[in-house]
Design an enzyme around this catalytic site. Structure first.
Site, PDB file in Angstrom:
ATOM      1  N   GLY A  14       1.081  -0.827  -0.034  1.00  0.00           N
ATOM      2  CA  GLY A  14       0.363  -0.347   0.471  1.00  0.00           C
ATOM      3  C   GLY A  14       0.968   1.527   0.345  1.00  0.00           C
ATOM      4  N   ARG A  35       6.402  -6.495   8.373  1.00  0.00           N
ATOM      5  CA  ARG A  35       6.706  -8.381   9.585  1.00  0.00           C
ATOM      6  C   ARG A  35       7.026  -8.907   8.054  1.00  0.00           C
ATOM      7  NH1 ARG A  35       0.872  -7.777  12.254  1.00  0.00           N
ATOM      8  NH2 ARG A  35       0.448  -7.330  10.273  1.00  0.00           N
ATOM      9  N   ASP A  59       7.362  -5.960  14.888  1.00  0.00           N
ATOM     10  CA  ASP A  59       6.011  -6.102  14.675  1.00  0.00           C
ATOM     11  C   ASP A  59       5.723  -4.459  15.719  1.00  0.00           C
ATOM     12  OD1 ASP A  59       3.752  -5.775  15.643  1.00  0.00           O
ATOM     13  OD2 ASP A  59       2.892  -7.674  15.795  1.00  0.00           O
ATOM     14  N   TYR A 152     -11.383   2.338  15.526  1.00  0.00           N
ATOM     15  CA  TYR A 152     -10.543   3.130  14.567  1.00  0.00           C
ATOM     16  C   TYR A 152     -10.023   4.135  14.001  1.00  0.00           C
ATOM     17  CZ  TYR A 152      -8.091   3.711   9.284  1.00  0.00           C
ATOM     18  OH  TYR A 152      -7.518   4.280   8.931  1.00  0.00           O
ATOM     19  N   THR A 187      -6.118  -0.050  -1.300  1.00  0.00           N
ATOM     20  CA  THR A 187      -4.784  -1.095  -0.823  1.00  0.00           C
ATOM     21  C   THR A 187      -5.838  -2.216  -0.204  1.00  0.00           C
ATOM     22  OG1 THR A 187      -5.041   0.069   1.415  1.00  0.00           O
ATOM     23  CG2 THR A 187      -3.745   1.296  -0.057  1.00  0.00           C
ATOM     24  N   GLU A 188      -4.635  -2.779   0.767  1.00  0.00           N
ATOM     25  CA  GLU A 188      -5.146  -4.057   1.549  1.00  0.00           C
ATOM     26  C   GLU A 188      -6.277  -3.643   1.731  1.00  0.00           C
ATOM     27  OE1 GLU A 188      -1.391  -6.825   1.419  1.00  0.00           O
ATOM     28  OE2 GLU A 188      -1.521  -6.276  -0.546  1.00  0.00           O
TER      29      GLU A 188
END
Ligand code: NDP
Ligand code: 8X3
Length: 252
Positions: A14, A35, A59, A152, A187-188
């Site tokens: 992304g 990661r 991470d 979020y 994006t993902e």
């Protein structure tokens, strides 16, 4: 003269990946973080040969991993000019009373605490050198709250607040701090939000022309290449079909 160094979290896909490519094109050496090592090795192959590249696997939730990864860098790689705090994601989209507490932990730990853990390693060098730039990737969700976005949105509002706080506290040291707050970028992101449900994820971006990761990378390169006295502090960027976090003109 040596190239400037950019440290990019979430460079395996992304916005982070596109930023690594764009900044390399602008002559930055790249420290790419994530990661998924195979993604970062693939990124290296796509970069121009004339820029330096190294990657770090950690991470952002794990402060020891973050510190150990940073400390593993050679001294020359520790002189970071530009930090892009980009790693992040949404987990789930449901009314707060139905929220999954593991999803809440993930969003607060990755988006907020992860940004802090990474910044904690890199700010001291910038302060010592009295130069540097930090770009935090927030979201329209950090400026407004939308239905079911609850945690979020809270995590991205926290990034907005931290960006403002960093700009104040780092001001005496000549460190530039910027927040970029995108609307819908293809994006993902939605694959992660909907836990691998590709059909649902794809439907988010149907019926309009969403932002692409490269659109955000362009803004990053522009901000990073301003004259020394200029700080781009804050920008909200939306696809033309999107008026705010809830109004999206789709033509299906
Ligand atoms: P992607 O899912 O494509 O990229 C997310 C990146 O974050 C990946 O490289 C991933 O790497 C990294 N990441 C996720 N979790 C961790 C973790 N625990 N530790 C280390 N790295 C992690 O999504 P985007 O490019 O869209 O997202 C980038 C940023 O942009 C996020 O902060 C997102 O909130 C923000 N944003 C996105 C928008 C959109 O519509 N797409 C709009 C507004 C903001 P890996 O899995 O390899 O660790
Ligand atoms: C990602 C964009 O609108 O899904 O931050 O929150 S949105």
């Amino acid at each position: 003269m040596k190239n400037k160094i950019a440290f990019i979290t979430g460079a395996s896909s992304g916005i982070g990946r596109a930023s690594a490519l764009a900044l390399a094109g602008a002559g930055y050496d790249i420290i790419a973080c994530g990661r998924r090592e195979e993604r970062l090795l693939a990124l290296k192959k796509d970069l121009p040969q004339n820029v330096g590249y190294t990657h770090l696997i950690f991470d952002v939730r794990n402060r020891d991993e973050v510190r150990t990864a940073f400390e593993s860098l050679d001294e020359k790689w520790k002189q970071i000019d530009l930090l892009i705090n980009n790693a992040g994601n949404a987990h789930g989209l449901s009314p707060i009373q139905e929220g999954d507490m593991d999803d809440w932990d993930a969003m607060i730990d990755i988006n907020v605490k992860g940004l802090l853990y990474v910044s904690k390693q890199i700010m001291p060098g910038m302060i010592e050198r009295k130069s540097g730039q930090i770009i935090n990737i927030g979201s329209i969700a950090g400026k407004e709250v939308y239905p079911n976005g609850n945690v979020y949105c809270a995590s991205k509002h926290a990034i907005d607040a931290l960006t403002k706080g960093m700009r104040i506290d780092l001001n005496p040291y000549g460190v530039k701090v910027m927040g970029i707050h995108p609307g819908l970028v293809e994006t993902e992101f939605s694959v992660v939000r909907f836990k691998g449900d590709e059909k649902r994820a794809n439907s988010v971006y149907q019926g309009f022309h969403p932002l692409q990761a490269e659109d955000i990378a362009d803004i990053i390169v522009f901000a990073a290449t301003r004259p020394a006295h200029v700080v781009m502090a804050d920008i909200v960027v939306l696809p033309i079909a999107q008026a705010n976090s809830t109004i999206l003109h789709k033509q299906l």
